[in-house]
Design an enzyme around this catalytic site. Structure first.
Site, mmCIF file in Angstrom:
data_model
loop_
_atom_site.group_PDB
_atom_site.id
_atom_site.type_symbol
_atom_site.label_atom_id
_atom_site.label_comp_id
_atom_site.label_asym_id
_atom_site.label_seq_id
_atom_site.Cartn_x
_atom_site.Cartn_y
_atom_site.Cartn_z
ATOM 1 N N LYS A 1 0.817 -1.213 0.000
ATOM 2 C CA LYS A 1 0.000 0.000 0.000
ATOM 3 C C LYS A 1 0.847 1.258 0.000
ATOM 4 C CE LYS A 1 -4.308 -1.741 1.856
ATOM 5 N NZ LYS A 1 -4.984 -1.420 0.571
ATOM 6 N N GLY A 2 1.871 1.280 0.853
ATOM 7 C CA GLY A 2 2.708 2.465 0.912
ATOM 8 C C GLY A 2 3.426 2.737 -0.392
ATOM 9 N N THR B 1 -13.857 6.264 0.062
ATOM 10 C CA THR B 1 -13.757 5.732 -1.300
ATOM 11 C C THR B 1 -14.810 4.641 -1.499
ATOM 12 O OG1 THR B 1 -12.032 4.136 -0.660
ATOM 13 C CG2 THR B 1 -11.317 6.289 -1.413
ATOM 14 N N GLY C 1 -15.351 2.756 -4.512
ATOM 15 C CA GLY C 1 -15.146 1.911 -5.683
ATOM 16 C C GLY C 1 -15.765 2.501 -6.931
ATOM 17 N N GLY D 1 -7.393 1.589 -4.908
ATOM 18 C CA GLY D 1 -7.507 2.516 -3.791
ATOM 19 C C GLY D 1 -6.194 3.216 -3.506
ATOM 20 N N ASP D 2 -5.086 2.487 -3.664
ATOM 21 C CA ASP D 2 -3.769 3.098 -3.469
ATOM 22 C C ASP D 2 -3.516 4.183 -4.512
ATOM 23 O OD1 ASP D 2 -3.339 1.274 -1.421
ATOM 24 O OD2 ASP D 2 -2.344 -0.162 -2.738
ATOM 25 N N SER E 1 -5.717 3.261 -13.116
ATOM 26 C CA SER E 1 -4.887 2.168 -12.595
ATOM 27 C C SER E 1 -5.506 0.799 -12.835
ATOM 28 C CB SER E 1 -4.630 2.356 -11.094
ATOM 29 O OG SER E 1 -5.781 2.043 -10.321
ATOM 30 N N GLY F 1 -1.425 -5.436 -12.526
ATOM 31 C CA GLY F 1 -0.397 -5.140 -11.541
ATOM 32 C C GLY F 1 -0.829 -4.045 -10.587
#
Length: 311
Positions: free
Chosen positions: A40-41, A221, A223, A252-253, A283, A288
């Site tokens: 996530k980071g 968020t 979706g 989401g990231d 994205s 990926g």
């Protein structure tokens, strides 16, 4: 470019794609597999970098062979590796990802690995960059002490603090108090508030609960339904661009990384949410996580084509 600090996770993604996902006890033949940089980071940091931010990522990897996938990614992206720390006790974090090629939906198991070893001292080593950054962001995929120190330094230098409370888990008491922007999804929101989110009314009710816990602004968020924003007075629901989903891993990231750049550039909140929506939407059109993050030119084009917003 605006400086963004991200205290967060490095994860190696093992992704398998199949026409259907197995039920308990079932084996399903996959179509293909992919190994790549994620977490996530790091996903959010990559999204911020490609969106035009000057990112300082603070996180930890192991001494194992998988760590090179992370450092190679940062080398290829031209991103700073100054605060990529090395754990001597745990391997690089990993995620097992199952992706349904028909729907684009996924199931994920994350093992924190070295991310759990991120220390107060690791975060403090970047204090000079906290002093002149525009925004600080973090998630819940590293150690509790690193997250608390991140918040402490952001508040010490009066920097905008954005937290993505994922993956959801029990948190230290008072962690949400004073957070400038909290960005949960529906599941995380229900976990922290006890309020299921299924429409705008329930989104507002849950957001009010989060504000009562000390959060200043909520970006929920949703979706395919976009993002919901509430700060106690202003309320916005911004639908996302319509795209064909190939892989929703990291969507989401992507949105969070784009939002950080938009806020750092002081875009009006509605424009910032639209910008973030575009980063998130683009994205999912590629396979990926970190490698699927869109570039600024792609985002600005979609921002104009769908929302008629020109930066």
């Amino acid at each position: 470019m605006k400086k963004i600090i991200n205290v967060g996770s490095f994860i190696i993604d093992f992704a398998c794609y199949a026409n259907s996902l197995p039920i308990a006890g079932e084996t399903t033949l996959g179509l293909r597999s992919k190994l790549g940089a994620g977490g996530k980071g790091s996903n959010q940091a990559t999204a911020s970098h490609r969106s035009g931010g000057d990112v300082r990522m603070i996180g930890k990897i192991g001494t194992d062979s998988l760590a090179k996938i992370i450092t190679d990614h940062y080398e290829q992206e031209g991103m700073s590796q100054e605060y990529i720390k090395i754990s001597q006790t745990n391997d690089t974090g990993v995620a097992l990802i199952e992706i349904d090629t028909k729907s684009g939906q996924n199931r994920i198991i994350v093992v924190k690995g070295a991310n759990a070893d991120l220390t107060i001292e690791d975060v403090q080593s970047a204090e000079k960059d906290f002093q002149d950054c525009e925004i600080v962001m973090t998630q819940l995929e590293t150690s509790a002490e690193s997250i608390l120190e991140c918040k402490k330094l952001a508040q010490k230098y009066h920097r905008t603090f954005l937290m993505n409370p994922a993956p959801f888990q029990d948190i230290p008491q008072g962690l949400f108090d004073g957070i400038d922007y909290l960005t949960p999804n529906e599941t995380e929101t229900e976990f922290f508030t006890g309020i299921p989110v299924n429409d705008q009314s329930s989104a507002r009710k849950a957001s009010e609960k989060l504000l009562s816990m000390g959060v200043k602004k909520v970006v929920l968020t949703l979706g395919e339904h976009g993002v919901y924003y509430f700060d106690g007075s202003m309320e916005l629901l911004v639908p996302p661009p319509k795209v064909t989903a190939v892989d929703t891993t990291g969507a989401g990231d992507a949105l969070n990384g784009g939002l950080a750049v938009a806020l750092a550039e002081q875009m009006p909140i509605e424009v910032a949410l639209k910008f973030a929506n575009c980063v998130g939407a683009l994205s999912v059109t590629k396979a990926g996580s970190s490698p699927a993050m869109p570039f600024r030119s792609e985002t600005e084009k979609l921002l104009y084509d769908f929302y008629q917003v020109k930066l």
